[in-house]
Design an enzyme around this catalytic site. Structure first.
Site, PDB file in Angstrom:
ATOM      1  CE  LYS A   1     -11.918  14.100  -4.727  1.00 35.65           C
ATOM      2  NZ  LYS A   1     -12.169  12.527  -3.775  1.00 35.65           N
TER       3      LYS A   1
ATOM      4  CD  GLU B   1     -14.838  23.783   7.807  1.00 37.97           C
ATOM      5  OE1 GLU B   1     -15.222  23.664   6.633  1.00 37.97           O
ATOM      6  OE2 GLU B   1     -15.033  23.136   8.689  1.00 37.97           O
TER       7      GLU B   1
ATOM      8  N   GLY C   1      -9.476  12.603  -0.263  1.00 38.82           N
ATOM      9  CA  GLY C   1      -8.906  13.453   0.122  1.00 38.82           C
ATOM     10  C   GLY C   1      -7.718  12.859   1.283  1.00 38.82           C
ATOM     11  NE  ARG C   2     -10.568   8.076   4.196  1.00 37.99           N
ATOM     12  CZ  ARG C   2     -11.556   8.463   3.836  1.00 37.99           C
ATOM     13  NH1 ARG C   2     -12.278   9.761   3.502  1.00 37.99           N
ATOM     14  NH2 ARG C   2     -12.462   7.399   3.431  1.00 37.99           N
TER      15      ARG C   2
ATOM     16  CD  GLU D   1     -12.592  11.853   6.242  1.00 42.92           C
ATOM     17  OE1 GLU D   1     -13.163  12.434   5.517  1.00 42.92           O
ATOM     18  OE2 GLU D   1     -11.489  12.501   6.707  1.00 42.92           O
TER      19      GLU D   1
ATOM     20  CG  HIS E   1       7.904  12.025  30.876  1.00 40.21           C
ATOM     21  ND1 HIS E   1       8.430  11.805  32.150  1.00 40.21           N
ATOM     22  CD2 HIS E   1       8.296  11.673  30.001  1.00 40.21           C
ATOM     23  CE1 HIS E   1       9.304  11.112  31.707  1.00 40.21           C
ATOM     24  NE2 HIS E   1       9.627  11.053  30.473  1.00 40.21           N
TER      25      HIS E   1
ATOM     26  CE  LYS F   1     -17.833  18.622   5.267  1.00 43.71           C
ATOM     27  NZ  LYS F   1     -17.567  18.052   3.908  1.00 43.71           N
TER      28      LYS F   1
END
Ligand code: F6P
Length: 548
Positions: free
Chosen positions: A208, A214, A268-269, A354, A385, A505
């Protein structure tokens, strides 16, 4: 928002009193005293059947929760979102992911611009591009068609695409390979590219902001990988960008005609159905992508128009508040009983945590009640399990969403009935458990009885649908989005910012040169961080047995 502070709302105060009366009720008794409970406490919309009868609520609890929603001005806030008001107060932005899935004929004018028209213009460009790649008409630098698509992004620019690709893999072009690179750990990129032919590989750099370290680091390394194999000129045919930031896209070296845009009013999400979904469209094709959008939109309309008492996102959101604030449950498990949805828990983690992991109200006042729970999960039956032991007998109550389907996309022998029997059985076991008398009646030795007792009274929602389709996936994701919105509105927080991710960050940016400079600089952090950096420097310089 003009609602009273949460603790002063009459319905909240009534819920506190009410909780005293009902907190010791057991689901066993609630079901025993009402043979119709399982038929009453359910709701259905857009192909999703929600059974919420196995929550620790009475009719009065529900009445008060709906009252709380009204006092919290949920309807007004929802309408403000759909209108494009700046609900994201701390970033002064509209919150308009719902516009991403409005039909072409719709209009929504925000700040003088018809955003629906903008959305469909981008969708048309995405469609043209996707058709060209899928048909082989889009040629790489050497004249070969694209066979591999690598999405480079992180957070919302990765989790939506990878979740949707996995979820809709059945509908995807099997002759195309899709990879998703997110972690700045080079291993992610190196392993993703290891067996790919650069001449047949397309990179989608999804960010965005186009400023995420990263993603830019991975994108630079991907570009180098490509250039080493095909030359720098190849970038034009092998790199496209999805972003809101055309300046940074151009600076990176991707031409604007190869950029697909979106807008600051898409969080973003909340972006998987924007241009961030380009990899999804490449995988399943524009028509199926359109079905996905229709599913989202249908749930939006349900949220917008259904009475609270029949409104799936409202019901789920209010139950989440009840479980968090009254039953004091700090976590929620989401267990899709469908292998294709195995990345859904990770996707929902970002969406929920978030959004609602906030410590102040919209007005910036410290909250005096818990907000967002920790979400986590695993595809069924694998979790059964491993960690289900704690869910069944641990000392923490973990409400669980169990998601099942009536039909499998891969019918094979008795698999699907076995799988789905577990959805129903887990909900039963969690609700009703097993009493000491029942354990004893099985002939269990006295000293073992306590170990085998299952207290039950553990809440679940069961979501059941016919089949996992693109449309259903859209409705399912929108259901969770609006449930998150409902919770955030009750709590009076800004569900659309994410300031909490910033500090880490910034600190990492300060530490990077201290790790990578040729000469070791003086360290001026706290003693723990200084010692860790010093050790890192020493270990980095030391030779190892593998000769790296
Ligand atoms: O660090 C958190 C975050 O800002 C998320 O909200 C976002 O989805 C992700 O980083 C990626 O951001 P971008 O798409 O701008 O690269």
């Amino acid at each position: 928002m003009t609602a009273l502070p949460l603790r002063q709302r009459p319905a909240w105060m009534s819920l506190i009193r009410h909780f005293e009366e009902v907190h010791s009720l057991h689901l066993r008794d609630l079901f025993a005293s009402d043979a119709t409970r399982g038929l009453r406490l359910r709701a259905q919309a857009e192909g999703l059947y929600l059974d919420y009868s196995k929550n620790r609520v009475t009719d009065e609890t529900l009445r008060l929760l709906f009252e709380l929603a009204r006092e919290s001005e949920l309807a007004e806030q929802r309408d403000r979102m759909f209108r494009g008001d700046h609900l994201n107060v701390s970033e002064d932005r509209a919150v308009l992911h719902v516009a991403l899935r409005m039909p072409k004929e719709a209009t929504l004018v925000v700040d003088g611009v018809d955003v629906v028209e903008q959305v469909h213009r981008v969708l048309e460009r995405m469609t043209t591009f996707a058709l060209a790649v899928r048909s082989g008409e889009w040629k790489g630098h050497t004249g070969k068609s694209i066979k591999n698509v690598v999405n480079v992004g992180i957070g919302g620019s990765d989790l939506g695409p990878v979740m949707a690709y996995e979820a809709l893999r059945h509908y995807s072009r099997r002759d195309l390979t899709f990879r998703f690179v997110s972690n700045v750990d080079a291993t992610d990129l190196v392993e993703a590219l290891r067996d790919l032919d650069a001449a047949e590989t397309l990179f989608i750099v999804s960010s965005k902001t186009f400023g995420t370290l990263e993603t830019l680091t991975n994108a630079q390394s991907a570009r180098q990988w490509l250039s080493e194999r095909l030359g720098e000129d190849a970038v034009a045919k092998h790199f496209v960008a999805v972003s809101t930031n055309d300046v940074k896209v151009r600076d990176f070296g991707i031409a604007i005609e190869n950029m697909f845009g979106f807008w600051d009013w898409v969080g973003g999400r909340y972006s998987m159905e924007s241009a961030i979904g380009l990899s999804t469209m490449l995988a399943i094709g524009p028509e199926q992508f359109n079905q996905l959008l229709e599913g989202f939109h249908a749930m939006d309309e349900h949220f917008r128009s259904a009475p609270f008492e029949q409104n799936l996102p409202v019901i789920m959101g209010l139950l989440a508040v009840w479980n968090r604030n009254f039953l004091d449950c700090p976590t929620v498990g989401v267990m899709p009983y469908d292998q294709y949805l195995r990345r859904l828990p990770a996707y929902l983690q970002q969406l929920t945590m978030e959004s609602n992991g906030k410590h102040v109200t919209i007005a910036g006042v410290e909250v005096d009640y818990p907000t967002g729970a920790t979400y986590w999960g695993e595809a069924g039956t694998n979790g059964q399990h491993s960690f289900y032991q704690l869910i069944h007998q641990g000392t923490t109550i973990v409400p669980v969403d169990l998601i099942g389907f009536a039909k499998s996309l891969n019918p094979l022998g008795g698999h699907h009935d076995i799988l789905t029997s577990n959805v129903f059985a887990q909900a039963q076991a969690l609700a009703f458990g097993k009493t000491a008398e029942e354990v004893r009646a099985e002939g269990t030795a006295d000293q073992i009885v306590a170990h085998r007792v299952m207290t039950g009274n553990r809440p679940t929602n069961v979501l059941l649908a016919e089949l996992l389709t693109p449309r259903l996936l859209g409705s399912l994701v929108a259901l969770y989005e609006h449930s998150v919105f409902t919770q955030g509105t009750i709590w009076g927080i800004d569900s659309f910012d994410q300031w909490g991710v910033e500090l880490g960050k910034v600190l990492a940016t300060q530490i990077i040169p201290e790790l990578s400079a040729a000469t070791d600089s003086e360290l001026a952090h706290d003693s723990s961080t200084n010692a860790l950096i010093a050790l890192y420097r020493t270990l980095k310089k030391a030779g190892d047995t593998y000769g790296h």
